[in-house]
Design a protein around this motif. Structure first.
Motif, PDB file in Angstrom:
ATOM      1  N   TYR A 143       0.846  -1.202   0.000  1.00  0.00           N
ATOM      2  CA  TYR A 143       0.000   0.000   0.000  1.00  0.00           C
ATOM      3  C   TYR A 143       0.880   1.250   0.000  1.00  0.00           C
ATOM      4  O   TYR A 143       0.666   2.186  -0.786  1.00  0.00           O
ATOM      5  CB  TYR A 143      -0.884  -0.057   1.250  1.00  0.00           C
ATOM      6  N   ILE A 144       1.887   1.238   0.849  1.00  0.00           N
ATOM      7  CA  ILE A 144       2.751   2.415   0.986  1.00  0.00           C
ATOM      8  C   ILE A 144       3.538   2.688  -0.284  1.00  0.00           C
ATOM      9  O   ILE A 144       3.596   3.821  -0.761  1.00  0.00           O
ATOM     10  CB  ILE A 144       3.682   2.235   2.199  1.00  0.00           C
ATOM     11  N   VAL A 145       4.162   1.654  -0.871  1.00  0.00           N
ATOM     12  CA  VAL A 145       4.979   1.917  -2.060  1.00  0.00           C
ATOM     13  C   VAL A 145       4.113   2.327  -3.250  1.00  0.00           C
ATOM     14  O   VAL A 145       4.553   3.100  -4.105  1.00  0.00           O
ATOM     15  CB  VAL A 145       5.889   0.722  -2.425  1.00  0.00           C
ATOM     16  N   THR A 146       2.875   1.822  -3.293  1.00  0.00           N
ATOM     17  CA  THR A 146       1.970   2.248  -4.364  1.00  0.00           C
ATOM     18  C   THR A 146       1.632   3.725  -4.217  1.00  0.00           C
ATOM     19  O   THR A 146       1.642   4.487  -5.197  1.00  0.00           O
ATOM     20  CB  THR A 146       0.686   1.405  -4.349  1.00  0.00           C
ATOM     21  N   PRO A 162      -0.880  -5.712  -2.136  1.00  0.00           N
ATOM     22  CA  PRO A 162      -1.021  -4.398  -1.515  1.00  0.00           C
ATOM     23  C   PRO A 162      -2.409  -4.203  -0.925  1.00  0.00           C
ATOM     24  O   PRO A 162      -3.417  -4.608  -1.503  1.00  0.00           O
ATOM     25  CB  PRO A 162      -0.784  -3.448  -2.694  1.00  0.00           C
ATOM     26  N   GLY A 163      -2.456  -3.587   0.226  1.00  0.00           N
ATOM     27  CA  GLY A 163      -3.751  -3.338   0.841  1.00  0.00           C
ATOM     28  C   GLY A 163      -3.602  -2.628   2.173  1.00  0.00           C
ATOM     29  O   GLY A 163      -2.481  -2.477   2.675  1.00  0.00           O
ATOM     30  N   PHE A 220       2.665  -5.331  -9.789  1.00  0.00           N
ATOM     31  CA  PHE A 220       1.795  -5.816  -8.724  1.00  0.00           C
ATOM     32  C   PHE A 220       1.785  -7.343  -8.751  1.00  0.00           C
ATOM     33  O   PHE A 220       1.594  -7.949  -9.811  1.00  0.00           O
ATOM     34  CB  PHE A 220       0.363  -5.309  -8.908  1.00  0.00           C
ATOM     35  N   ILE A 221       1.972  -7.949  -7.594  1.00  0.00           N
ATOM     36  CA  ILE A 221       1.917  -9.400  -7.462  1.00  0.00           C
ATOM     37  C   ILE A 221       0.811  -9.748  -6.481  1.00  0.00           C
ATOM     38  O   ILE A 221       0.749  -9.199  -5.381  1.00  0.00           O
ATOM     39  CB  ILE A 221       3.268  -9.959  -6.969  1.00  0.00           C
ATOM     40  N   VAL A 250       2.521  -0.530 -16.191  1.00  0.00           N
ATOM     41  CA  VAL A 250       1.957  -1.304 -15.085  1.00  0.00           C
ATOM     42  C   VAL A 250       1.912  -2.776 -15.483  1.00  0.00           C
ATOM     43  O   VAL A 250       1.457  -3.129 -16.572  1.00  0.00           O
ATOM     44  CB  VAL A 250       0.533  -0.822 -14.728  1.00  0.00           C
ATOM     45  N   GLN A 251       2.407  -3.628 -14.588  1.00  0.00           N
ATOM     46  CA  GLN A 251       2.373  -5.074 -14.818  1.00  0.00           C
ATOM     47  C   GLN A 251       1.678  -5.754 -13.647  1.00  0.00           C
ATOM     48  O   GLN A 251       1.826  -5.342 -12.496  1.00  0.00           O
ATOM     49  CB  GLN A 251       3.791  -5.634 -14.955  1.00  0.00           C
ATOM     50  N   PHE A 252       0.917  -6.823 -13.957  1.00  0.00           N
ATOM     51  CA  PHE A 252       0.265  -7.626 -12.927  1.00  0.00           C
ATOM     52  C   PHE A 252       0.718  -9.074 -13.064  1.00  0.00           C
ATOM     53  O   PHE A 252       0.759  -9.622 -14.163  1.00  0.00           O
ATOM     54  CB  PHE A 252      -1.256  -7.569 -13.073  1.00  0.00           C
TER      55      PHE A 252
END
Length: 280
Positions: A143-146, A162-163, A220-221, A250-252
């Motif tokens: 969450y923070i790095v996003t 992230p959350g 994002f993983i 952006v990659q997922f």
């Protein structure tokens, strides 16, 4: 003559202050350091390999709630990310950002200070050359790095699970007795009232509110065996990010057979983590 004498002393007095300082700069070490940037204080754990110039990986731990656990969490998180690196001689700075009695997102102040310290002060205070800077975080650290990626340019960001993605949904479940009560929603309720009566205040602190304006490429993983609360909002979050018109790449990476700690358990995630860094 004085110059020749100086060279002679440097060569024949290995315990001189000069050589001692030089040794400290080139030797590898792990230390805890209390840093300050723009009058904001935060503790970090620094893992420096032998040498004097590095790419730097700044990492952020997941939720621990109690501030007396922060240094242990920062050390553990550093170890977990260090194990992921393949053939990369990076300095790692693990940020012990505070949590206790803070509303979700308020610790962005300390988290940001650590990043800016690495950018602006690490070379001066450590005597180490900083080249590329990458951010990585797990859970609340994700969450923070996003969020930091909407504020500051780096060379790349990796966020695992992230959350919280959607505090409105999460806290309404708690209010209805459909999920165990937690300190995150309790603090928000004490400040803003319930999520049902004041959803905007909860949404403003949700990661779902930070899905555009990414200043660096981001990976994002997400493990698809994570908690139902995380997975309920994940497709919505992914869709919002993919629709971003002012984001860098952006990659997922979604992993069907893994849960909340997918990045640290999946061989594929480890490979993609290293590829992401190596390609930037």
């Amino acid at each position: 003559m004085p110059f020749i004498i100086l060279i002679f002393l440097l060569l024949t007095c290995p315990k001189s202050d000069y050589l001692s300082s030089l040794t400290q700069q080139t030797a590898g070490y792990r230390i805890k350091k209390s840093i300050t940037y723009n009058h904001v204080n935060v503790d970090v754990i620094i893992d420096k390999p032998a040498g004097n110039e590095f790419d730097v990986l700044v990492v952020y731990h997941g939720t621990v709630f109690s501030d007396n656990k922060l240094l242990a969490a920062a050390n553990y998180t550093l170890d977990q990310f260090k194990k992921l690196l393949i053939g990369q001689n990076m300095m790692i700075v693990s940020v012990a950002y505070p949590e206790e009695n803070l509303l979700m997102g308020d610790n962005l102040v300390q988290s940001e200070a650590a990043l800016l310290w690495v950018k602006e002060r690490a070379k001066i205070e450590l005597g180490v050359g900083v080249k590329k800077i990458f951010l990585a975080g797990h859970s609340q650290g994700g969450y923070i790095v996003t969020r930091l990626n909407t504020l500051h340019q780096t060379n790349g960001v990796i966020a695992n699970a992230p959350g919280p993605l959607n505090l409105v949904y999460r806290c309404q479940l708690e209010e209805k007795g459909q999920a165990p009560k937690g300190i995150t929603c309790t603090l928000l309720k004490n400040t803003y009232g319930s999520a049902s009566t004041n959803p905007d205040a909860y949404f403003q602190r949700s990661l779902l509110n930070f899905t555009n304006g990414f200043k660096a490429d981001i990976l994002f993983i997400q493990g698809l065996k994570d908690s139902p609360i995380q997975l309920y909002t994940w497709p919505i979050f992914k869709g919002e990010v993919n629709n971003c018109a002012n984001c860098k790449s952006v990659q997922f990476l979604e992993l069907a057979n893994f849960g909340h700690t997918a990045l640290f358990e999946s061989t594929q995630a480890k490979t993609e983590f290293n590829r992401f860094i190596q390609e930037r």
